[in-house]
Each structure stands twice: as C-alpha cells, then as structure tokens.
Design a protein around this motif. Structure first.
Motif: not given
Length: 833
Positions: A685, A700, A717, A719, A728, A730, A753, A756-757, A801
């Motif tokens: 990430l 994060l 965020v 996880v 997840i 947020i 992950v 979507y993040s 994304w």
C-alpha cells in the motif's frame, strides 16, 4: 476509597474556577469519577467577568453562559442548582445542603473540592442594610441594578477600582446620573500609577461620570419606606442616590470551611497541589483558596490552579502550582489599560509612609516614560539591573503582552533598550503597524492572559477546525471568552489565518477574504474551465487580490494539481513553509527529518546510516514516531540536503498534506495470531500510494488480525486481516477529536485492497476541500454516497484507481530530484552574516 465502582467527586461551587477544573479533568480522565456539583445560584456556570457588558446592555444573559445544561448532562454530572451547602461532615465524608424550597440534599464524597469563590465586602456603616444598597457580584445583583435603572435617576458607586468603574459605566449607559466615591488618592490605585489614574479620571469625566476622589463614606441615609436616599461623606456633603453599589473589594468565602475546621488565613490555606493543609482529601480552588499567602482575584491564575488540580484528581500528580505573576489588561468602558509587575516605580515613594524603606527600594530603579496627554497615551516602563520589572500603559496597550513576556522571562534588555518604548514591532525594520501586530507575534506569545492561550494554538484551531467567526474561536480555544480585552488581537489572528468576515457566519463559507467563492465553486470552475495555472485561476474566479493570500493559495494550488495531474504546474511559493523546505520546521527554527520506512520495516543498513548522519551533523534528538518511523529532530536548514543524501532513504513526507505512514503489525509472517501478512500488505500500500498529495495528511494502517495492534480503527483507511481476507474501514481520525473508522467493505485479495483503498483516496483527492480530513469529507458527502461511487459502480471505481496511479506515476522524490520537484535549493544556503 468507597465501595462504589467509581470514586465520588463532589464540588461545592459552580463558578468559573471550579468548572474549569472539571473541564481540564474530563480532558485527562473523562470517566474516572462520579461527579456532583452544588451551586447556590439558580444558574449554570456563566462568565462572571462579562456581567459588565450585560449591565451596560451590550450582551444578554444567554450570551455569557459558559456551560449550558447539556454540558453537565453529557458529562453525567449530578447538578444541584440553587442549593446552598450548610455543613460538611468530614468524618462521614458527607455534604449537607438545602435547596430554595428548603428541601434537604446530601451527597457522600471520596474527594471534595471547595470552590466557594469570594463574597463582596460591604462597608460596616450605618444604613448598609437599606433597600437599594447592593454589591456587584452575580447575576442577581446585575438584574437588580438593571431594574433600579428603569425606576430611579441617581446612583452612587462606592469604590473606584475596576469593578466600581464598570458598574458606574453600565448604570450611566442605562441613563442614570452616577457619582463614584473613592477613598484612595487616584482611581484604580492597585493597577495604575498616579499619572495613569489621573488620565483615566479625566477621560471618564468627559463621558459623563462624576467623581469624589479621596472621599470617605460615613453613612447611608434612607427615606420612610426604608430605601436608600443619600450617601453622607465625612466632609459633611450628602450625595442624593436611590441606588448605592458597594464595590470596595472581595473577601475569600471561607465561612463553610471555617465551620468544617479547615485551616483558613485570608482564604482556605492550600499546598502547591491545591490540597487543603488540614485534610488531603479536600481541595480548594479559585478565589476562596490562599496559596503561599495569596488569594488571587483574577481569572488567569485561577485557571492555572484548575489545571494543576485536574492533574492531581486524574491521578497524574506531577503538576505543581507555584503561584502566578499577574498582569492586568483591562478595558474600562472602552479605554485600554495594562499593568504588570512593579509598575509604581518612583511613585511608590509617595504611597509608602516610612521615609526610609521607600527610598531604599526605589533608588536603583530607572523609569522610561512617554506621556501624551493630548492623545490620551501614557507609557511607563520600570527597569532595574537591566531588566524590565514593571510596566503601566494607558491608551495604547498593544505591546502589553510583549512587555509581560520580557518581565516574566527576566530577559536582559540592554540590547533593545533604545527601542523598548516603541514596542515589539519596531525591533525589526518595520514601522509600527498596529493592524499587523498579531501577524508579527511569535507563535508562543500569549494572546489571552485569562485562559493562557498562545497565538500558535489559536492559529492551529482556526486552520484545523476551519473556524471562521470570533464565536467559534471562543468556543474552541476560550481565547477572548473571559474578560474580552484581547478580542481585537484574536480578530486580527482570524483575519490573517482564516481570511474572511469573522463577525458573522455567512450563508455559504467563502474560501477566504480574497473571494466570495466557496471551496466547492473553486474546484468546479477549475474542472469546468480546464484551468492549469494559478494566474488563470485567479482571473477566472475574479479574485480580489492579484496573488491571493496564505489561506487560499495552497488550496488553489492543490485543486489545480489534483484536477489536472501532469498538466497543472506546481507553484512551490503557494505551499506552506514546511512543504517548501521538505522538512518540518520546529519551534526553535531547526527542522525535523523523517525518512520513509515502508510499512514501518527497516534494516540494519538503514539504521547505521541514520546513526552516522546523527553523529556527523550533531543531530540532538532521535525519536521513534507514532507512525513507526525514526525522526531526526534539530537539523539545521543548511544541513538538510546533506542529511537527505547521506541517509539515502526516500522522503517520509512527514511535513506535507500527503500520505504520511502505513502502520503495520508483524502479521502472519511472525505472529501466532496473525491471519494475514499485514506487513507485506502495508508495504504494498505504501509503495503504491507514497508521494500522494491530498487535501490533508492521510494515514493508513494494516493489522493482521482482529486484535488490531496497528490501530487501524482510527486511520483514514484501516485494513484488518480476517480468516477470509480483509476488512476495510474508512474515515477514522486519531487527531484532536478521535473518530472511529466506519466499516466500508470486505475483500478477498490483496489486489482488491489496493484498488478499493486507492479509489476511495482518489475520490477524496478529487472532491475533498483543502484542509478537510477524510472524516470531515465523508461526514459532509455521506457514507452512502461514497459507497455508491465505489462499491456499486465497478467502472467508476476502476477509473478512480487508474487516475490515482496516473497522477502518482513518475512523481519526483523532493529529497533527491530537486529540479523535477521544483525545490528552491537557494533556501538551504545560510545567509552570510
């Protein structure tokens, strides 16, 4: 302690010092005690200092409430209003009170706070019990004075101190003819020297008040109905009055304490931990307490006491109250006065009776005096052994807080002596710009003496909470909420920090004073008109100022870059100082350097380089941060480039509105509870998202199992690994006001992950307003909207994304690619001396 689940804390008194103590306690230990408060007045906690504007008709009772009923309810305080405590059994630890209906109320305590305040001193003269003779202390007195002003014409105020003059001014504004009788040789003799006292009298006479200075009251005379009708002076003169206000001073209210057999000597005697010397389970705070022989009557020392007492009640007993050095900054009827320290100087000789002691103590004093009777300005600075020991200002008090700081720090003033009288803003090459006084103050300079609020904390609150009006600043920081004498300064700070009309909340909140446009309108215009430079944006949006201000420029620069990546040109001059020098500036002017450590993992080689750099550049402090990285604190600006090069690790962007850290636990690779490889996920990430600028900082975290060691629940965020994959969360926030992240989606693969993040963060980057954290963005647009955009819209999610990846691709590391990152390297060359 008791057999109760929580110890019981009882407070006798519901005033400013006591309630401030509880506010401080709730910050430190919100659920430690069951709290009961007894207040003898029927009102919730209000600002006693603001009774003057209420009397003068400038504010209403509602305006001066500090803690409404909801506040007591939200902290589960048992509140007894209009209940007077008449006895405390210290053996049984029991408080006995009666309410206005005569009903008995009892409460048991484990800890007891005496916050009984003070009582006004009433002259023991004939006629003092007549109807129409009042003190000026609480809401009831104020209402009685307002009521009398509608029915009677003449008033006498006995006492020419601060309170007496405010009462006189208020009654005059309500249409009464007011005479002030004052026994001392000049007005406000405790806060002013004879010259300033004389100037004050002159300006108040011009406004319509009448004075009898150096006059003693012999008796009050009454009419047949038992109401006061006149004030008889020792000189034989009688002044007609149907209302008499005694403002001759206050006495600590110790009657209950004496009945409880607590040691009292001009107040309830307390130690440096504010415990009564008689009984360590009982504390005293505020005007009723006598500390090292002094009972304070000003609000600033009382609030300092409250902080120390809260610290002890919270069982963190490290704080000590050492007494307070007080300054008086007053606004009597719109006339500015300030005094601090030993401001009498040589005038002390006139006030002391023994010839010897006065001349001895004042012979090494020097005075610098500026007196301009025509403009009503007077300044006197008293110096001893090259230190400022006292100041008295009348008419122009803009430098009061600066003088107070010099006095408090006992600074040697030899080098600035010739400029001392002209104030702080003349130390540099600037002229005396009164309006930019706030701008030139240092962040640690005190703005609000009553509540001990510095300029820095006001600016921080304005920026972080998006405060816009004076009322909001008062609510969040308490600055200017007590005596109000720093209101002008606070407004200046608002003006240059938030920019904008601070007098009222507009229907739609403009970005700053340079425009009427909101953040949303600016974003939309930049998108619709394809604007890519600052100058285009200023032109298209009809900006009032050609180059914007410190508030709107960083915002517009960010909107251009996030809307048109690779096209919009970054303007480094529109970034905050930290983002221009790519390191965090510290309060002493040095910088802090935090290299990036992917997912918080490091190697022996990296640690060796950090250690070598710390030795080579004599970096004083090395600290592990909350985000699992190493912080080098105290780096000189001219060493920054070399430190970056020698360490050779990527920038941690710890100074930027950008991705800060991805915090991880060790996960399934090492941990026996781990269900997923959280360290690897965190590194993936962070590598995917680093160099991502955003409306605000972004944090994060990845935890390998629901035990959540990486604290994923309070991140933008978070996880969390579960048996079947990842959950997840947020819009969490571990800041000033902790927000718990909201569950967003459950996913199977690592790739999902990332997608979507990333999609959520890109949505926030494209739609968030500058300085709006993810939790505020989600609160504004709604969680349903975010889910609609990302979970229910496959194409939209992938597009978001892809756009994020596109804008991050090839983004330069500002610590190594200076040209590409548009870093001005000249700033790192020390100025030749």
């Amino acid at each position: 302690m008791s057999h109760h689940s929580r110890p019981r804390l009882v407070m006798i008194g519901n005033g400013m010092a006591g309630i401030r103590t509880l506010e401080e306690l709730f910050k430190l230990a919100p659920d430690l005690y069951e709290v009961t408060v007894f207040g003898s007045e029927p009102h919730v906690n209000y600002n006693r200092i603001a009774l003057s504007p209420v009397l003068a008709g400038e504010q209403t009772m509602e305006d001066i409430v500090l803690n409404p009923l909801e506040w007591y309810q939200s902290h589960q305080i048992t509140l007894h209003l209009g209940a007077t405590v008449y006895e405390v059994d210290r053996v049984q630890k029991k408080v006995l009170a009666k309410n206005e209906k005569g009903q008995e109320i009892t409460a048991e305590y484990d800890r007891l706070i005496m916050a009984t305040g003070s009582t006004p001193f009433m002259l023991p003269i004939e006629g003092a019990k007549l109807e129409g003779v009042l003190a000026y202390r609480d809401i009831a007195d104020t209402l009685a004075m307002i009521e009398a002003s509608t029915r009677y014409k003449q008033a006498v105020v006995i006492g020419g101190g601060l309170l007496g003059l405010e009462a006189a001014n208020g009654l005059m504004k309500r249409g009464m003819q007011v005479t002030v009788v004052h026994v001392a040789p000049w007005l406000m003799e405790r806060q002013l020297d004879p010259v300033a006292g004389g100037m004050l009298e002159k300006s108040l006479v011009q406004r319509g008040l009448t004075f009898r200075i150096g006059a003693q009251t012999q008796a009050l005379t009454g009419d047949e109905s038992g109401r006061v009708k006149g004030v008889l002076l020792k000189s034989g003169e009688e002044i007609p009055a149907q209302l008499v206000v005694m403002a001759v001073g206050i006495r600590p209210n110790t009657s209950l304490a004496e009945k409880m057999r607590l040691h009292c000597n001009r107040g309830i005697v307390v130690s440096d931990t504010l415990q009564t010397v008689t009984d360590p389970k009982i504390y005293a705070v505020g005007e009723c307490a006598s500390h090292r022989g002094i009972a304070y009557g000003l609000v600033a020392p009382l609030f300092e006491q409250g902080k120390v007492l809260a610290n002890h009640l919270a069982e963190m007993g490290i704080a000590r109250y050492m007494g307070s050095l007080t300054s008086t900054k007053l606004k009597v009827t719109g006339i500015d006065l300030f005094s601090a320290g030993e401001f009498m100087g040589h005038s002390a000789m006139h006030t002391q009776t023994s010839d010897q002691s006065a001349s001895d103590s004042t012979k090494d004093l020097e005075e610098i005096v500026l007196s301009d009777p025509h403009d009503g300005v007077y300044k006197k600075l008293v110096i001893k052994n090259n230190q400022l020991i006292g100041a008295c200002l009348f008419g122009d008090t803009v430098d009061g807080s600066w003088y107070f700081k010099l006095l408090r720090d006992a600074r040697d003033i030899t080098d600035i002596r010739d400029k001392l009288m002209w104030g702080e803003s003349n130390l540099g090459d600037v002229g005396h710009e009164g309006h930019s006084k706030a701008q030139s103050m240092s962040d640690d300079a005190e703005v609000c003496g009553c509540n001990g609020v510095s300029k820095g904390s006001i600016c921080k609150a304005i920026q972080e909470k998006g405060l816009f009006t004076l009322e909001e600043v008062r609510r969040h920081t308490k600055a200017s909420a007590s005596c109000g004498s720093c209101t002008g300064l606070v407004e200046q700070i608002l003006m240059f920090t938030a920019g904008g009309d601070y007098s009222a909340t507009p229907k739609k909140k403009a970005m700053c004073a340079c425009t009427d446009h909101t953040h949303q309108e600016a974003r939309e215009t930049i998108k619709d008109q394809h604007l890519i430079t600052m100058s285009e944006a200023f032109k298209a949006l009809n900006w009032r100022t050609p180059n914007g201000c410190a508030s709107c420029r960083p915002a517009l620069n960010y909107y251009l870059l996030s809307t048109w990546p690779k096209e919009a040109i970054d303007d480094p001059q529109s970034r905050y100082i930290n983002e221009r020098s790519h390191a965090n500036i510290q309060k002493d002017g040095t910088y802090s350097v935090i290299p990036r450590m992917w997912g918080g993992e490091t190697t022996a080689d990296e640690l060796r380089k950090i250690a070598d750099a710390a030795d080579k550049y004599k970096i004083p402090t090395i600290k592990v941060t909350g985000g699992q990285r190493i912080d080098l604190l105290g780096v000189k600006k001219e060493d920054l480039q070399n430190v970056w090069q020698d360490i050779g690790m990527p920038s941690g962007h710890a100074y930027a509105k950008a991705l800060r850290t991805v915090k991880t636990c060790v996960g399934s690779e090492w941990c026996r509870f781990g269900t997923q490889d959280s360290t690897q996920m965190g590194k993936d990430l962070e590598r995917a998202l680093w160099r991502m600028y955003a409306p605000h900082k972004v944090k994060l975290a990845v935890s390998g199992c629901p035990r959540n060691c990486a604290e994923a629940g309070i991140k933008d965020v978070g996880v969390i690994g579960v048996d079947s994959g990842w959950e997840i969360y947020i819009a969490g926030n571990g800041g000033i006001k902790t927000e718990i992240g909201q569950f967003f989606v459950k996913l199977k693969t690592d790739q999902e992950v990332l997608e979507y993040s990333g999609a959520f963060l890109q949505l926030y980057r494209e739609e968030g307003w500058y300085l709006e954290r993810t939790c505020h963005y989600v609160a504004r647009v709604g969680m349903d909207y975010v889910k609609e955009q990302i979970l229910n819209n496959h194409e939209k999610r992938q597009a978001l994304w892809e756009r994020l990846k596109f804008s991050l691709e090839g983004e330069p590391d500002p610590w190594f690619e200076f040209d590409k990152a548009r870093v001005d390297v000249k700033q790192f060359t020390p100025l030749s001396v």
